[in-house]
Design a protein around this motif. Sequence first.
Motif, short mmCIF file in Angstrom:
data_model
loop_
_atom_site.label_atom_id
_atom_site.label_comp_id
_atom_site.label_asym_id
_atom_site.label_seq_id
_atom_site.Cartn_x
_atom_site.Cartn_y
_atom_site.Cartn_z
N ASN A 16 -14.05 -2.63 0.21
CA ASN A 16 -14.38 -2.02 -1.10
C ASN A 16 -13.20 -1.23 -1.65
N GLY A 17 -12.49 -0.51 -0.77
CA GLY A 17 -11.32 0.26 -1.21
C GLY A 17 -10.20 -0.63 -1.71
N VAL A 18 -9.99 -1.77 -1.05
CA VAL A 18 -8.97 -2.71 -1.52
C VAL A 18 -9.38 -3.28 -2.87
N GLY A 19 -10.70 -3.57 -3.02
CA GLY A 19 -11.20 -4.06 -4.30
C GLY A 19 -11.00 -3.06 -5.42
N ASP A 20 -11.06 -1.79 -5.07
CA ASP A 20 -10.83 -0.72 -6.07
C ASP A 20 -9.35 -0.34 -6.16
N TRP A 21 -8.50 -1.04 -5.39
CA TRP A 21 -7.05 -0.84 -5.38
C TRP A 21 -6.66 0.60 -5.00
N GLY A 42 0.81 -1.22 0.00
CA GLY A 42 0.00 0.00 0.00
C GLY A 42 0.84 1.26 0.00
N LEU A 43 1.90 1.27 0.80
CA LEU A 43 2.79 2.44 0.84
C LEU A 43 3.49 2.66 -0.49
N LEU A 44 3.97 1.57 -1.09
CA LEU A 44 4.62 1.69 -2.40
C LEU A 44 3.65 2.21 -3.45
N TRP A 45 2.43 1.67 -3.42
CA TRP A 45 1.42 2.13 -4.37
C TRP A 45 1.09 3.60 -4.15
N LEU A 46 1.04 4.02 -2.89
CA LEU A 46 0.80 5.43 -2.55
C LEU A 46 1.94 6.30 -3.08
N LEU A 47 3.18 5.85 -2.92
CA LEU A 47 4.32 6.62 -3.41
C LEU A 47 4.36 6.67 -4.94
N ILE A 48 3.99 5.57 -5.58
CA ILE A 48 4.00 5.52 -7.05
C ILE A 48 2.93 6.43 -7.64
N THR A 49 1.71 6.35 -7.09
CA THR A 49 0.60 7.13 -7.66
C THR A 49 0.57 8.57 -7.15
N GLY A 50 1.08 8.78 -5.94
CA GLY A 50 1.07 10.12 -5.37
C GLY A 50 -0.26 10.54 -4.79
N GLU A 51 -1.22 9.62 -4.75
CA GLU A 51 -2.52 9.93 -4.16
C GLU A 51 -3.06 8.71 -3.42
N GLY A 52 -3.90 8.99 -2.42
CA GLY A 52 -4.43 7.91 -1.60
C GLY A 52 -5.63 7.21 -2.18
N GLY A 53 -6.24 7.81 -3.21
CA GLY A 53 -7.41 7.19 -3.82
C GLY A 53 -8.71 7.74 -3.28
N VAL A 81 -5.57 -0.18 1.14
CA VAL A 81 -4.63 -1.31 1.24
C VAL A 81 -3.81 -1.19 2.52
N ILE A 82 -3.35 0.01 2.83
CA ILE A 82 -2.59 0.23 4.07
C ILE A 82 -3.48 -0.07 5.28
#
Length: 132
Positions: A70-75, A44-55, A80-81
């Motif tokens: 639901n949030g994990v399902g929407d990635w 989750g942290l890596l994905w946050l750093l890659i995208t630059g936004e929490g979703g 995820v964190i």
Amino acid sequence: MDESKVKNSPAAEPGTSRIAAVELAVSKMLRIGIYLAAAVIIVGLLWLLITGEGGYPEDTYPTSFMGIVNGVGDWKPVAVIEAGLLLLILTPVLRVVVSLFVFLREKDYRFVAITALVLLILIISFALGKAG
């Protein structure tokens, strides 16, 4: 090796090897739970750093179990964190549940009662924490 030491060791007592096996399995479960939670948080942290936004829009993060699912399902990285943190919280609770069944199987009703009380306290604390 001196046989008298083996016969007098605690591991030589009847039933001790079964208790040791249960303790080993529980400790392995705790370790796996912590590693799994850490891996999910890191993803989750890596994905946050890659995208630059929490979703999610600013200051609106999931606070319910289904919101996290639901949030994990929407990635969504924040979900995820949070799922990793939820796994981290639930790992020792699962240990209490497993202990309850182990004590039931062993017919050690005093520890069944104590473990059930601990589980009840955990459930009440989660419910009160959610209400607050």
